[in-house]
Design an enzyme around this catalytic site. Structure first.
Site, PDB file in Angstrom:
ATOM      1  CB  CYS A  25      -6.379  11.963  14.049  1.00  0.00           C
ATOM      2  SG  CYS A  25      -5.531  10.755  15.057  1.00  0.00           S
ATOM      3  CB  CYS A  82      -8.019  12.693   8.772  1.00  0.00           C
ATOM      4  SG  CYS A  82      -9.742  12.795   9.219  1.00  0.00           S
ATOM      5  CB  CYS A 115     -12.094  12.194   7.611  1.00  0.00           C
ATOM      6  SG  CYS A 115     -10.786  11.968   8.801  1.00  0.00           S
TER       7      CYS A 115
END
Length: 152
Positions: A11, A85, A89
């Site tokens: 996250c 995210c 990510c």
């Protein structure tokens, strides 16, 4: 190749959702899964309300520290679970991905964080059942050495 699957929870701050998920997986897997967590922009400390929510169910995550997501950690993981995210990510080819849409516990009261905790538990339990199912299928397809018949 490790016989244990590796799961990476990601996250943004690695202070709430990913830490609770990692705590649940460590607790439920009993050492059968290697567990990692990281954040695209890690916080300085774990969210104290997340710590309290996990403490209520007997899981201590106070020994964890938010960590920066690295290429090596992602590359070494079999499953990558992202939690809010977005584009922060990165995507690594050949990895199994799941994106869990969860409320961010940052700044939330304990009753909201409890709901997030309980939602994460259900998802982690399903993930674990799936990982164990994959392992059983993989193990059943592995040729086993044949023993000679008695008298041979």
């Amino acid at each position: 190749m490790s016989s244990k699957p590796t799961v990476l929870f990601v996250c943004v701050h690695n202070a709430g959702r990913s830490q609770m998920a990692a705590g649940w997986l460590r607790h439920l897997a009993g050492g059968t899964v290697e567990v990692r967590s990281a954040g695209s922009e890690p916080a300085d400390q774990i969210n104290p309300v997340a710590v309290e929510a996990m403490r209520e169910v007997g899981i201590d995550i106070t020994d964890q520290t938010p960590a920066k997501l690295t290429w090596d950690a992602a590359e070494a993981s079999d499953v990558i679970i992202t939690m809010g995210c977005g584009d922060a990510c990165p995507v690594f080819p050949g990895k199994r991905y799941e994106d869990w849409n969860l409320t961010d516990p940052a700044g939330q009261p304990l009753d909201v964080v409890r709901q997030v905790r309980d939602d994460i538990k259900v998802r982690v339990a399903a993930l674990l059942a799936n990982l164990h199912g994959e392992r059983r299928r993989r193990d059943s397809n592995t040729p086993r050495p044949q023993r000679p018949a008695p008298g041979q």
